[in-house]
Scaffold this motif. Sequence first.
Motif, PDB file in Angstrom:
ATOM      1  N   LYS A 147      25.325 -17.200   9.850  1.00 57.01           N
ATOM      2  CA  LYS A 147      25.782 -17.354  11.234  1.00 57.01           C
ATOM      3  C   LYS A 147      26.724 -16.236  11.680  1.00 57.01           C
ATOM      4  O   LYS A 147      27.108 -16.179  12.837  1.00 57.01           O
ATOM      5  CB  LYS A 147      26.454 -18.714  11.408  1.00 57.01           C
ATOM      6  CG  LYS A 147      25.491 -19.878  11.364  1.00 57.01           C
ATOM      7  CD  LYS A 147      26.179 -21.208  11.394  1.00 57.01           C
ATOM      8  CE  LYS A 147      26.828 -21.510  12.719  1.00 57.01           C
ATOM      9  NZ  LYS A 147      27.334 -22.907  12.791  1.00 57.01           N
TER      10      LYS A 147
ATOM     11  N   GLU B 222      27.918 -11.033  14.118  1.00 56.56           N
ATOM     12  CA  GLU B 222      27.766 -11.046  15.574  1.00 56.56           C
ATOM     13  C   GLU B 222      27.566  -9.644  16.140  1.00 56.56           C
ATOM     14  O   GLU B 222      26.696  -9.429  16.993  1.00 56.56           O
ATOM     15  CB  GLU B 222      28.996 -11.694  16.218  1.00 56.56           C
ATOM     16  CG  GLU B 222      28.904 -11.825  17.718  1.00 56.56           C
ATOM     17  CD  GLU B 222      30.046 -12.643  18.297  1.00 56.56           C
ATOM     18  OE1 GLU B 222      30.308 -12.500  19.506  1.00 56.56           O
ATOM     19  OE2 GLU B 222      30.670 -13.420  17.546  1.00 56.56           O
TER      20      GLU B 222
ATOM     21  N   ASP C 218      21.362 -19.312  30.384  1.00 55.51           N
ATOM     22  CA  ASP C 218      21.043 -20.211  29.278  1.00 55.51           C
ATOM     23  C   ASP C 218      20.629 -21.561  29.863  1.00 55.51           C
ATOM     24  O   ASP C 218      21.415 -22.507  29.917  1.00 55.51           O
ATOM     25  CB  ASP C 218      22.251 -20.363  28.353  1.00 55.51           C
ATOM     26  CG  ASP C 218      21.974 -21.259  27.159  1.00 55.51           C
ATOM     27  OD1 ASP C 218      20.809 -21.684  26.988  1.00 55.51           O
ATOM     28  OD2 ASP C 218      22.930 -21.553  26.406  1.00 55.51           O
TER      29      ASP C 218
ATOM     30  N   GLY D 238      20.827 -24.643  27.271  1.00 58.24           N
ATOM     31  CA  GLY D 238      22.198 -25.014  26.937  1.00 58.24           C
ATOM     32  C   GLY D 238      22.945 -25.626  28.102  1.00 58.24           C
ATOM     33  O   GLY D 238      23.775 -26.529  27.919  1.00 58.24           O
TER      34      GLY D 238
ATOM     35  N   PRO E  65      24.655 -27.760  17.691  1.00 55.23           N
ATOM     36  CA  PRO E  65      25.137 -26.375  17.555  1.00 55.23           C
ATOM     37  C   PRO E  65      25.732 -26.065  16.184  1.00 55.23           C
ATOM     38  O   PRO E  65      25.690 -24.931  15.733  1.00 55.23           O
ATOM     39  CB  PRO E  65      26.200 -26.274  18.663  1.00 55.23           C
ATOM     40  CG  PRO E  65      25.785 -27.290  19.685  1.00 55.23           C
ATOM     41  CD  PRO E  65      25.179 -28.419  18.899  1.00 55.23           C
TER      42      PRO E  65
ATOM     43  N   LYS F 125      22.915 -19.047  15.901  1.00 53.73           N
ATOM     44  CA  LYS F 125      22.669 -18.528  17.258  1.00 53.73           C
ATOM     45  C   LYS F 125      22.046 -17.141  17.246  1.00 53.73           C
ATOM     46  O   LYS F 125      21.504 -16.702  18.261  1.00 53.73           O
ATOM     47  CB  LYS F 125      23.982 -18.501  18.039  1.00 53.73           C
ATOM     48  CG  LYS F 125      24.607 -19.864  18.253  1.00 53.73           C
ATOM     49  CD  LYS F 125      25.869 -19.776  19.086  1.00 53.73           C
ATOM     50  CE  LYS F 125      26.974 -19.064  18.332  1.00 53.73           C
ATOM     51  NZ  LYS F 125      28.267 -19.085  19.078  1.00 53.73           N
TER      52      LYS F 125
ATOM     53  N   ASN G 279      15.589 -17.626  25.443  1.00 54.63           N
ATOM     54  CA  ASN G 279      15.897 -17.854  24.036  1.00 54.63           C
ATOM     55  C   ASN G 279      15.285 -16.798  23.119  1.00 54.63           C
ATOM     56  O   ASN G 279      15.725 -16.655  21.975  1.00 54.63           O
ATOM     57  CB  ASN G 279      15.417 -19.248  23.620  1.00 54.63           C
ATOM     58  CG  ASN G 279      16.414 -20.329  23.972  1.00 54.63           C
ATOM     59  OD1 ASN G 279      17.451 -20.462  23.344  1.00 54.63           O
ATOM     60  ND2 ASN G 279      16.106 -21.089  25.012  1.00 54.63           N
TER      61      ASN G 279
END
Length: 282
Positions: free
Chosen positions: A65, A68, A168, A171, A183, A188, A236
């Motif tokens: 995860k 980023e 989004d 979401g 989540p 993500k 997405n």
Amino acid sequence: MHGEVGGKAREEHEDPGFVAHVLDAFNPHVPRNHRKGHPWAGFTAQVVLITGAALFYFAVRMATKGAEAAAFENAEALLRFEARIGIDIEAWAQEQVLDSQAVVTFFNWVYVWFHWPVIIGALLWLYRNNKRGFVMFRNGLIVSGAIGLVFFVTYPVAPPRFLDGFSDTVGELSTAYQFLQPPSIVNKFAAMPSLHVGWSLLGGIILYGAIPRGVLRVLPVLSPVLMTLSVVLTANHYIVDAVAGAIVAMVGLWGAKLITDWTERRALESAAPSPELVDQRA
């Protein structure tokens, strides 16, 4: 004495051993004699097998995860690649539907409900009605999921919804998605490849061959088409994610056939009595 030998032979044949039981779990469509006539026989073993694979899949996704910065860099690189070949239409496509609440809601619904609910429903239907199709779908999910995990670990990608110029829609408007995929267990930055598209295509191919001829065969054809539209219109996935997901699914299908054919042969061999047992019974 002859009866003693025959009884021992029958007992030996009726207790096929650990390897044979494992092969049975992998191949519920190759039943031993005592299973015939019971369409849900061996179902518990399938639940354990698939649940274990799913837990491993989500554990690896959760373990990746982070990264980023790399995920956003890779996302920008994908958009530049799409621009070079003229398929960077994600922002334009979403803009065309944002003014229609009904269209947005429909594709949100497709994205949410055509994924895990349809996969689980398809597995249940196939197990009841076409066990070889079930085995092919199960093995295809495992093979393609393993390939997807390699991408998620080595090539994290931020989805379009995290970039400027995108909304989004799932979401912001869908509570069902947060229930189906909380989540806390979702990575993500696992946009590449799109397994929403890949698994929809995989299931569509197998279900098309398993469903008797008729109007219902339209459903497995429409499902991957609608899913491809939904992953783009909900921001997405990128177009290249969808293409990569379809390729991964086809590799998964090929791998599933190899695995299924091999384990099927082994299961049939283990189910057949040995020549020695045949001679003893004679």
